[in-house]
Design a protein around this motif. Structure first.
Motif, PDB file in Angstrom:
ATOM      1  N   GLY A  70      17.291  61.530 -16.253  1.00  0.00           N
ATOM      2  CA  GLY A  70      16.659  60.220 -16.184  1.00  0.00           C
ATOM      3  C   GLY A  70      16.690  59.509 -17.520  1.00  0.00           C
ATOM      4  N   ARG A  71      16.542  60.273 -18.580  1.00  0.00           N
ATOM      5  CA  ARG A  71      16.602  59.673 -19.920  1.00  0.00           C
ATOM      6  C   ARG A  71      18.016  59.189 -20.243  1.00  0.00           C
ATOM      7  N   VAL A  72      19.018  59.926 -19.813  1.00  0.00           N
ATOM      8  CA  VAL A  72      20.410  59.498 -20.035  1.00  0.00           C
ATOM      9  C   VAL A  72      20.679  58.200 -19.278  1.00  0.00           C
ATOM     10  N   ILE A  73      20.250  58.137 -18.017  1.00  0.00           N
ATOM     11  CA  ILE A  73      20.435  56.921 -17.221  1.00  0.00           C
ATOM     12  C   ILE A  73      19.699  55.753 -17.867  1.00  0.00           C
ATOM     13  N   ALA A  74      18.460  55.997 -18.312  1.00  0.00           N
ATOM     14  CA  ALA A  74      17.680  54.936 -18.966  1.00  0.00           C
ATOM     15  C   ALA A  74      18.382  54.458 -20.234  1.00  0.00           C
ATOM     16  N   LEU A  75      18.952  55.379 -20.991  1.00  0.00           N
ATOM     17  CA  LEU A  75      19.676  55.008 -22.207  1.00  0.00           C
ATOM     18  C   LEU A  75      20.892  54.147 -21.868  1.00  0.00           C
ATOM     19  N   LEU A  76      21.654  54.568 -20.860  1.00  0.00           N
ATOM     20  CA  LEU A  76      22.829  53.790 -20.461  1.00  0.00           C
ATOM     21  C   LEU A  76      22.444  52.400 -19.969  1.00  0.00           C
ATOM     22  N   LEU A  77      21.380  52.327 -19.166  1.00  0.00           N
ATOM     23  CA  LEU A  77      20.919  51.026 -18.674  1.00  0.00           C
ATOM     24  C   LEU A  77      20.402  50.148 -19.814  1.00  0.00           C
ATOM     25  N   THR A  78      19.691  50.754 -20.748  1.00  0.00           N
ATOM     26  CA  THR A  78      19.179  50.007 -21.895  1.00  0.00           C
ATOM     27  C   THR A  78      20.315  49.419 -22.714  1.00  0.00           C
ATOM     28  N   VAL A  79      21.322  50.226 -22.984  1.00  0.00           N
ATOM     29  CA  VAL A  79      22.480  49.743 -23.751  1.00  0.00           C
ATOM     30  C   VAL A  79      23.183  48.622 -22.997  1.00  0.00           C
ATOM     31  N   ALA A  80      23.371  48.781 -21.697  1.00  0.00           N
ATOM     32  CA  ALA A  80      24.055  47.751 -20.901  1.00  0.00           C
ATOM     33  C   ALA A  80      23.256  46.446 -20.897  1.00  0.00           C
ATOM     34  N   VAL A  81      21.952  46.543 -20.663  1.00  0.00           N
ATOM     35  CA  VAL A  81      21.120  45.332 -20.628  1.00  0.00           C
ATOM     36  C   VAL A  81      21.088  44.656 -21.987  1.00  0.00           C
ATOM     37  N   GLU A  82      20.982  45.438 -23.048  1.00  0.00           N
ATOM     38  CA  GLU A  82      20.941  44.851 -24.389  1.00  0.00           C
ATOM     39  C   GLU A  82      22.260  44.190 -24.754  1.00  0.00           C
TER      40      GLU A  82
ATOM     41  N   PRO B 278      13.390  59.995 -13.467  1.00  0.00           N
ATOM     42  CA  PRO B 278      12.598  59.712 -14.674  1.00  0.00           C
ATOM     43  C   PRO B 278      11.771  60.930 -15.072  1.00  0.00           C
ATOM     44  N   ALA B 279      11.640  61.136 -16.350  1.00  0.00           N
ATOM     45  CA  ALA B 279      10.922  62.239 -16.988  1.00  0.00           C
ATOM     46  C   ALA B 279      11.809  63.455 -17.204  1.00  0.00           C
ATOM     47  N   LEU B 280      12.955  63.528 -16.545  1.00  0.00           N
ATOM     48  CA  LEU B 280      13.906  64.610 -16.803  1.00  0.00           C
ATOM     49  C   LEU B 280      14.992  64.093 -17.748  1.00  0.00           C
ATOM     50  N   ASP B 281      15.776  65.007 -18.312  1.00  0.00           N
ATOM     51  CA  ASP B 281      16.825  64.588 -19.249  1.00  0.00           C
ATOM     52  C   ASP B 281      17.854  63.674 -18.597  1.00  0.00           C
TER      53      ASP B 281
ATOM     54  N   ASN C 209      20.118  76.883 -12.111  1.00  0.00           N
ATOM     55  CA  ASN C 209      19.369  75.976 -11.253  1.00  0.00           C
ATOM     56  C   ASN C 209      18.536  75.002 -12.086  1.00  0.00           C
ATOM     57  N   LEU C 210      17.797  75.510 -13.054  1.00  0.00           N
ATOM     58  CA  LEU C 210      16.969  74.644 -13.896  1.00  0.00           C
ATOM     59  C   LEU C 210      17.815  73.685 -14.721  1.00  0.00           C
ATOM     60  N   GLY C 211      18.946  74.159 -15.203  1.00  0.00           N
ATOM     61  CA  GLY C 211      19.834  73.293 -15.976  1.00  0.00           C
ATOM     62  C   GLY C 211      20.340  72.119 -15.153  1.00  0.00           C
ATOM     63  N   ILE C 212      20.746  72.394 -13.933  1.00  0.00           N
ATOM     64  CA  ILE C 212      21.247  71.325 -13.063  1.00  0.00           C
ATOM     65  C   ILE C 212      20.113  70.388 -12.669  1.00  0.00           C
ATOM     66  N   MET C 213      18.970  70.953 -12.311  1.00  0.00           N
ATOM     67  CA  MET C 213      17.833  70.112 -11.921  1.00  0.00           C
ATOM     68  C   MET C 213      17.409  69.186 -13.063  1.00  0.00           C
ATOM     69  N   ASN C 214      17.457  69.687 -14.281  1.00  0.00           N
ATOM     70  CA  ASN C 214      17.065  68.880 -15.432  1.00  0.00           C
ATOM     71  C   ASN C 214      18.027  67.710 -15.659  1.00  0.00           C
ATOM     72  N   LEU C 215      19.249  67.833 -15.171  1.00  0.00           N
ATOM     73  CA  LEU C 215      20.227  66.757 -15.353  1.00  0.00           C
ATOM     74  C   LEU C 215      20.204  65.721 -14.232  1.00  0.00           C
ATOM     75  N   LEU C 216      19.341  65.917 -13.229  1.00  0.00           N
ATOM     76  CA  LEU C 216      19.233  64.923 -12.161  1.00  0.00           C
ATOM     77  C   LEU C 216      18.695  63.615 -12.730  1.00  0.00           C
ATOM     78  N   PRO C 217      19.174  62.484 -12.219  1.00  0.00           N
ATOM     79  CA  PRO C 217      18.729  61.188 -12.763  1.00  0.00           C
ATOM     80  C   PRO C 217      17.336  60.787 -12.267  1.00  0.00           C
TER      81      PRO C 217
ATOM     82  N   HIS D 279       9.104  56.680 -17.180  1.00  0.00           N
ATOM     83  CA  HIS D 279       9.124  58.139 -17.340  1.00  0.00           C
ATOM     84  C   HIS D 279       7.742  58.742 -17.049  1.00  0.00           C
ATOM     85  N   ALA D 280       6.680  58.031 -17.392  1.00  0.00           N
ATOM     86  CA  ALA D 280       5.332  58.523 -17.087  1.00  0.00           C
ATOM     87  C   ALA D 280       5.121  58.585 -15.576  1.00  0.00           C
ATOM     88  N   ALA D 281       5.579  57.559 -14.863  1.00  0.00           N
ATOM     89  CA  ALA D 281       5.464  57.567 -13.399  1.00  0.00           C
ATOM     90  C   ALA D 281       6.276  58.713 -12.806  1.00  0.00           C
TER      91      ALA D 281
END
Length: 139
Positions: free
Chosen positions: A86-98, A81-84, A71-79, A114-116
């Protein structure tokens, strides 16, 4: 236990978590159906004390712990912010925008997002924690 049994149990747990998330996002379940650490410990205690033998209690607690890990593993992979996830999505978006704009994005903006997300998650955790404490002392 056989490895195949463990694998199938893990897949069943993953399906249960997926169905729970679907019910949560569709509004079929609410805050009253969620549990935090206090509620989980209370459920584990109840499961262990109602088991017919100490061996059954131990197996129930091991199964419960495995379910929590999945359960915790799956929840941590939800997109979120502040979870892993969310960080993967942010990384993908950052790469695409750049790649599109050919400009680097200031990392402080990702930090703000991520703070929010962290503030919202901590708020939800506090609400669930107080609900669990109230439920345990009420019942």
């Amino acid at each position: 236990l056989k490895l195949k049994t463990i694998w199938n149990t893990t897949l069943d747990n993953m399906r249960s978590v997926r169905l729970s998330l679907q019910m949560m996002f569709s509004g079929k379940v609410g805050l009253s159906d969620m549990a935090g650490p206090v509620g989980i410990v209370d459920m584990m205690s109840e499961a262990a004390t109602t088991a017919p033998s100490w061996q059954d209690a131990l197996l129930t607690l091991i199964y419960f712990g495995g379910f929590l890990a999945v359960n915790l593993g799956i929840m941590n992979l939800l997109p979120i912010p502040a979870l892993d996830g969310g960080r993967v999505i942010a990384l993908l978006l950052t790469v695409a925008v750049e790649r599109i704009t050919k400009k680097k994005i200031d990392p402080k903006y990702e930090g703000y997002i991520h703070a929010a997300g962290m503030i919202l998650l901590l708020g939800l955790m506090a609400i669930i924690l107080f609900k669990d404490i109230f439920t345990v002392f009420k019942g």
